[in-house]
Write a protein that holds these residues in place. Structure first.
Motif, PDB file in Angstrom:
ATOM      1  N   PHE A  11       0.823  -1.210   0.000  1.00 61.77           N
ATOM      2  CA  PHE A  11       0.000   0.000   0.000  1.00 61.77           C
ATOM      3  C   PHE A  11       0.857   1.260   0.000  1.00 61.77           C
ATOM      4  O   PHE A  11       0.564   2.225  -0.698  1.00 61.77           O
ATOM      5  CB  PHE A  11      -0.949  -0.008   1.204  1.00 61.77           C
ATOM      6  N   GLU A  13       3.819   1.750  -1.213  1.00 69.24           N
ATOM      7  CA  GLU A  13       4.412   2.031  -2.514  1.00 69.24           C
ATOM      8  C   GLU A  13       3.369   2.525  -3.508  1.00 69.24           C
ATOM      9  O   GLU A  13       3.579   3.476  -4.254  1.00 69.24           O
ATOM     10  CB  GLU A  13       5.103   0.764  -3.056  1.00 69.24           C
ATOM     11  N   LYS A  14       2.224   1.846  -3.483  1.00 72.01           N
ATOM     12  CA  LYS A  14       1.192   2.210  -4.442  1.00 72.01           C
ATOM     13  C   LYS A  14       0.667   3.631  -4.205  1.00 72.01           C
ATOM     14  O   LYS A  14       0.336   4.347  -5.143  1.00 72.01           O
ATOM     15  CB  LYS A  14       0.029   1.210  -4.345  1.00 72.01           C
ATOM     16  N   PHE A  15       0.573   4.005  -2.912  1.00 69.71           N
ATOM     17  CA  PHE A  15      -0.049   5.298  -2.610  1.00 69.71           C
ATOM     18  C   PHE A  15       0.964   6.431  -2.483  1.00 69.71           C
ATOM     19  O   PHE A  15       0.612   7.528  -2.081  1.00 69.71           O
ATOM     20  CB  PHE A  15      -0.888   5.192  -1.327  1.00 69.71           C
ATOM     21  N   PHE A  18       0.101   9.152  -4.858  1.00 70.43           N
ATOM     22  CA  PHE A  18      -1.339   9.181  -5.104  1.00 70.43           C
ATOM     23  C   PHE A  18      -1.875  10.611  -5.003  1.00 70.43           C
ATOM     24  O   PHE A  18      -1.774  11.257  -3.972  1.00 70.43           O
ATOM     25  CB  PHE A  18      -2.026   8.271  -4.076  1.00 70.43           C
ATOM     26  N   GLU A  19      -2.393  11.102  -6.107  1.00 68.05           N
ATOM     27  CA  GLU A  19      -3.034  12.422  -6.103  1.00 68.05           C
ATOM     28  C   GLU A  19      -4.223  12.396  -7.039  1.00 68.05           C
ATOM     29  O   GLU A  19      -4.147  11.873  -8.140  1.00 68.05           O
ATOM     30  CB  GLU A  19      -2.050  13.511  -6.539  1.00 68.05           C
ATOM     31  N   VAL A  20      -5.313  12.938  -6.594  1.00 67.50           N
ATOM     32  CA  VAL A  20      -6.509  12.997  -7.434  1.00 67.50           C
ATOM     33  C   VAL A  20      -7.038  14.416  -7.394  1.00 67.50           C
ATOM     34  O   VAL A  20      -7.208  14.991  -6.317  1.00 67.50           O
ATOM     35  CB  VAL A  20      -7.608  12.032  -6.930  1.00 67.50           C
ATOM     36  N   HIS A  21      -7.275  14.968  -8.554  1.00 69.57           N
ATOM     37  CA  HIS A  21      -7.850  16.313  -8.561  1.00 69.57           C
ATOM     38  C   HIS A  21      -9.344  16.231  -8.326  1.00 69.57           C
ATOM     39  O   HIS A  21     -10.035  15.422  -8.948  1.00 69.57           O
ATOM     40  CB  HIS A  21      -7.560  17.019  -9.890  1.00 69.57           C
ATOM     41  N   PRO A  22      -9.846  17.017  -7.409  1.00 66.11           N
ATOM     42  CA  PRO A  22     -11.250  16.889  -7.022  1.00 66.11           C
ATOM     43  C   PRO A  22     -12.224  17.465  -8.040  1.00 66.11           C
ATOM     44  O   PRO A  22     -13.417  17.267  -7.898  1.00 66.11           O
ATOM     45  CB  PRO A  22     -11.323  17.664  -5.706  1.00 66.11           C
ATOM     46  N   GLY A  23     -11.775  18.169  -9.024  1.00 64.90           N
ATOM     47  CA  GLY A  23     -12.742  18.743  -9.958  1.00 64.90           C
ATOM     48  C   GLY A  23     -13.082  20.164  -9.575  1.00 64.90           C
ATOM     49  O   GLY A  23     -13.171  20.485  -8.386  1.00 64.90           O
ATOM     50  N   HIS A  25     -15.748  21.953  -9.836  1.00 67.87           N
ATOM     51  CA  HIS A  25     -17.048  22.305  -9.244  1.00 67.87           C
ATOM     52  C   HIS A  25     -16.957  22.410  -7.720  1.00 67.87           C
ATOM     53  O   HIS A  25     -17.744  23.090  -7.084  1.00 67.87           O
ATOM     54  CB  HIS A  25     -18.097  21.260  -9.622  1.00 67.87           C
ATOM     55  N   LEU A  26     -15.963  21.725  -7.157  1.00 71.26           N
ATOM     56  CA  LEU A  26     -15.879  21.695  -5.700  1.00 71.26           C
ATOM     57  C   LEU A  26     -15.533  23.070  -5.127  1.00 71.26           C
ATOM     58  O   LEU A  26     -16.007  23.434  -4.048  1.00 71.26           O
ATOM     59  CB  LEU A  26     -14.837  20.661  -5.270  1.00 71.26           C
ATOM     60  N   TRP A  27     -14.718  23.815  -5.854  1.00 75.47           N
ATOM     61  CA  TRP A  27     -14.369  25.150  -5.355  1.00 75.47           C
ATOM     62  C   TRP A  27     -15.610  26.027  -5.265  1.00 75.47           C
ATOM     63  O   TRP A  27     -15.790  26.761  -4.290  1.00 75.47           O
ATOM     64  CB  TRP A  27     -13.312  25.816  -6.236  1.00 75.47           C
TER      65      TRP A  27
END
Lengths: 515, 183
Positions: A11, A13-15, A18-23, A25-27
């Protein structure tokens, strides 16, 4: 490719990256939630405060009504009913039981004893009548009277005991002892029911002293304080052999009485202090109207524009301390929201827009040219040939300026009247600490955009306050207040911008509690 | 704009600066939210809450330690606030507390799947697993943060590991299951 791997490391190494853009609309959601929160925050806070104040007021109101009725009327009744009757009962039983046991020789003494008893009784009833007369008067006085009255009673009952003991010394010891104890016990049991605990303790103490000594000479002391009732009769019955002990007891009894007096004095001082409560704490809220005596907080150009003050809410807490009957000093902290509009302006988009002097622009608003509507139309008509058919659309509208302060007043209160309806004059200064501010542009169509915030507002400023306080006392401790106030702001705005002279009017209402 | 300048502007509640801050850190913090939340929608909510708190509390940031670290801590705490109250049955079994190995074809395991099985963990297991394994907190720290005992933290971690292992092994169906863990 298959391998055995530690699950943690897998976990990790895999993470690792790890980054995900929230989109995007969230702002928008966050921005709107922020505004919502700002709007919402004020009301629940005030509601909570108001709720607490109301509950407090209700509880105190209920509590003090009960306490008042208990302490004033019922107590007087108690003293009248139980005390004298109880005493006279025991007195009678004294007489009855004494009579059969005593010899003929002592019969005379008994007679004289009963004379004393009756005289005591009469005096007791007279003093209880006195209490009844005084009862309708103020509670404080009654309480004092009561404790005095009890004191008298105590003295009297010690006379009774002494009468008994004088009988004892004449040979009827066995018969009278048990009776003595009853005389002592009954009043003592009664006393805890009275609220004046200090006084009842006095009684108890005194009775115990007199009981322990059982000396006829005690009567001497008591009698002197009782203006010498029947002193002679008893004094004749005193046995000579006891005189030495008596001397000692006399001193002790005098001391006991002295101590009792002091305690009683302390108790009555306490009662006085209860009615002399100096602190007052309360919650207030007010609609405040923001007005001005000319000038503009935004730009010199708008000095002569029509302005419209808005009504906002101010709320907070107040504490006051009474220096004496006439003067109080008062402070507190409250939140004040103020806003006003500058009417008759016009705006249009412009790359090289002239910026208003009093505004710290946000990025978006920088390209708005805002000016006095009258001059704008003039300018337009002059240049109409240049801009004919051009993209410059001029929209009429108004500028709204909002200011939020934390207000800390220091005020003197002069009490004109302090009856159930009270009237006060209030004057003082408040320190205003700038909390938030905002300048927005509103088109005549109702669209609104933020221009930025003010660069001419001082972080800390002062107001001079004057007001009239009206209050109504629900109980001795709880007041409802209403206070129209005028507050003139001294140095709210940097004078270089528009020489703005604002003031605000508030109708402060609230509930306060005295302690 | 330099980071220091951005922070200062955010402390002044400048809306523009707040938006910039959001743009700069949203991805980093959203990944935290995804790991600590049970699903995507909840992660969005958590991120919203976290930013509200960040904008509110940024005045309290005193340039001690990295700003990103501070933002992450706030975000993690926000997630903890949301999920730590939901209790799971705590059975402390010391035997379970040991390293768990899993045999996997590493390439074949997508990140999405790993994230999903983390999210599917019961709240407390998920929090403990994230805190301990992915964010490097000690059991002692976790116990304090979640208001549980260290033993509970250890046992929760062991259970989380076992659940994850089972799920990973189940997808590798072409491979026989290794000796199954006793539950």
């Amino acid at each position: 490719m298959r391998e055995k791997k530690n699950i943690d490391r897998l976990f990790q190494e895999k993470f690792k990256d790890f980054e995900v853009h929230p989109g995007d609309h969230l702002w928008e959601k966050i921005a709107s939630k922020k505004e919502e929160k700002q709007d919402r925050k004020i009301i629940p806070f005030w509601l909570r405060l108001g709720g607490i104040a109301a509950t407090l007021a209700l509880l105190i109101a209920l509590g003090s009504t009960f306490f008042n009725s208990n302490s004033s009327s019922e107590k007087v009744v108690d003293t009248e009913n139980t005390f004298p009757s109880e005493d006279s009962d025991t007195l009678t039983s004294n007489e009855e039981s004494l009579t059969p046991t005593t010899t003929n020789d002592i019969q005379n003494t008994n007679d004289s004893n009963s004379t004393i008893a009756t005289s005591n009784n009469t005096e007791k009833s007279s003093s209880s009548r006195e209490t009844t007369n005084k009862a309708p008067e103020q509670q404080q006085i009654t309480q004092n009277k009561n404790s005095q009255f009890k004191n008298n009673n105590a003295l009297k009952s010690s006379i009774v005991e002494i009468q008994n003991t004088s009988a004892d010394s004449n040979g009827s010891q066995n018969a009278t002892r048990p009776l003595n104890t009853t005389t002592i016990v009954t009043p003592t049991q009664n006393t805890p029911e009275k609220t004046a605990v200090a006084a009842s303790e006095n009684n108890l103490e005194k009775r115990e002293t007199s009981n322990n000594f059982q000396e006829p000479k005690n009567l001497g002391t008591v009698n002197t304080s009782e203006k010498g009732i029947a002193e002679n009769e008893i004094a004749t019955d005193v046995n000579a052999q006891k005189t030495q002990d008596n001397q000692k007891d006399l001193v002790e009894e005098a001391k006991a009485i002295q101590a009792a007096r002091e305690e009683e004095a302390i108790a009555s001082v306490d009662i006085n202090e209860n009615n002399n409560k100096r602190w007052d704490i309360g919650a207030v809220a007010a609609p405040v109207y923001y007005g001005d005596f000319g000038g503009s907080g935004i730009d010199p150009e708008f000095k002569d524009n029509k302005k419209s003050g808005d009504v906002n809410l101010s709320y907070g807490v107040q504490v006051s301390y009474a220096l004496n009957n006439k003067f109080k000093v008062r402070t507190g902290v409250s939140n004040v929201d103020l806003s006003y509009g500058t009417e008759d302006i016009a705006f249009s988009p412009d790359i090289e827009a002239r910026q208003l002097r009093g505004v710290n622009y946000t990025q978006n608003a920088r390209f708005l040219s805002i000016s006095d509507n009258n001059t704008q139309t003039n300018a337009l008509s002059e240049n109409s040939s240049d801009v004919q058919g051009g993209g410059r659309s001029v929209t009429p509208g108004s500028i709204n300026q909002q200011v939020a302060y934390i207000e800390i007043p220091v005020e003197a209160v002069y009490v004109l009247s302090d009856n159930r309806f009270g009237v006060e004059l209030i004057g003082g200064v408040s320190t205003l600490i700038l909390n938030d501010d905002n300048i927005s542009l509103e088109s005549s169509g109702g669209l609104r955009t933020t221009l930025g915030n003010s660069n001419s507002l001082n972080e800390v400023s002062l107001t001079t306050n004057i007001g009239v306080g009206l209050n109504y006392k629900i109980t001795d401790n709880v007041k409802v207040n209403m206070e129209p106030s005028f507050k003139y702001q001294v140095n709210a705005f940097d004078s270089s911008v528009g020489d703005f002279k604002p003031y605000y009017l508030g109708l402060y209402t609230g509930v306060s509690y005295r302690f | 704009v330099s980071l220091d300048q951005l922070i200062t502007n955010c402390q002044k509640k400048n809306i523009k600066a707040q938006e910039q801050l959001y743009k700069r850190y949203a991805s980093t913090l959203f990944s935290v939210c995804l790991k600590y939340s049970p699903n995507y929608a909840d992660a969005e909510d958590t991120l919203q809450d976290a930013f509200m708190i960040i904008f509110d509390k940024v005045t309290q940031y005193k340039n001690k330690g990295s700003f990103e670290g501070w933002l992450k801590r706030v975000t993690i705490n926000t997630a903890l606030q949301r999920y730590r109250k939901q209790t799971v049955l705590d059975i402390i079994n010391e035997e379970n507390i040991r390293d768990v190995d899993v045999e996997v074809d590493e390439e074949s395991i997508p990140l999405d799947f790993l994230l999903r099985i983390i999210q599917e963990l019961p709240d407390r297991y998920r929090l403990v697993f994230n805190l301990y394994v992915l964010d490097g907190y000690s059991h002692k720290e976790i116990a304090k943060m979640l208001e549980i005992s260290e033993g509970t933290s250890k046992s929760n971690l062991a259970r989380a590991r076992n659940i994850l292992k089972d799920k990973i092994e189940k997808v590798n169906t072409h491979q026989p299951l290794r000796q199954t863990q006793t539950r």
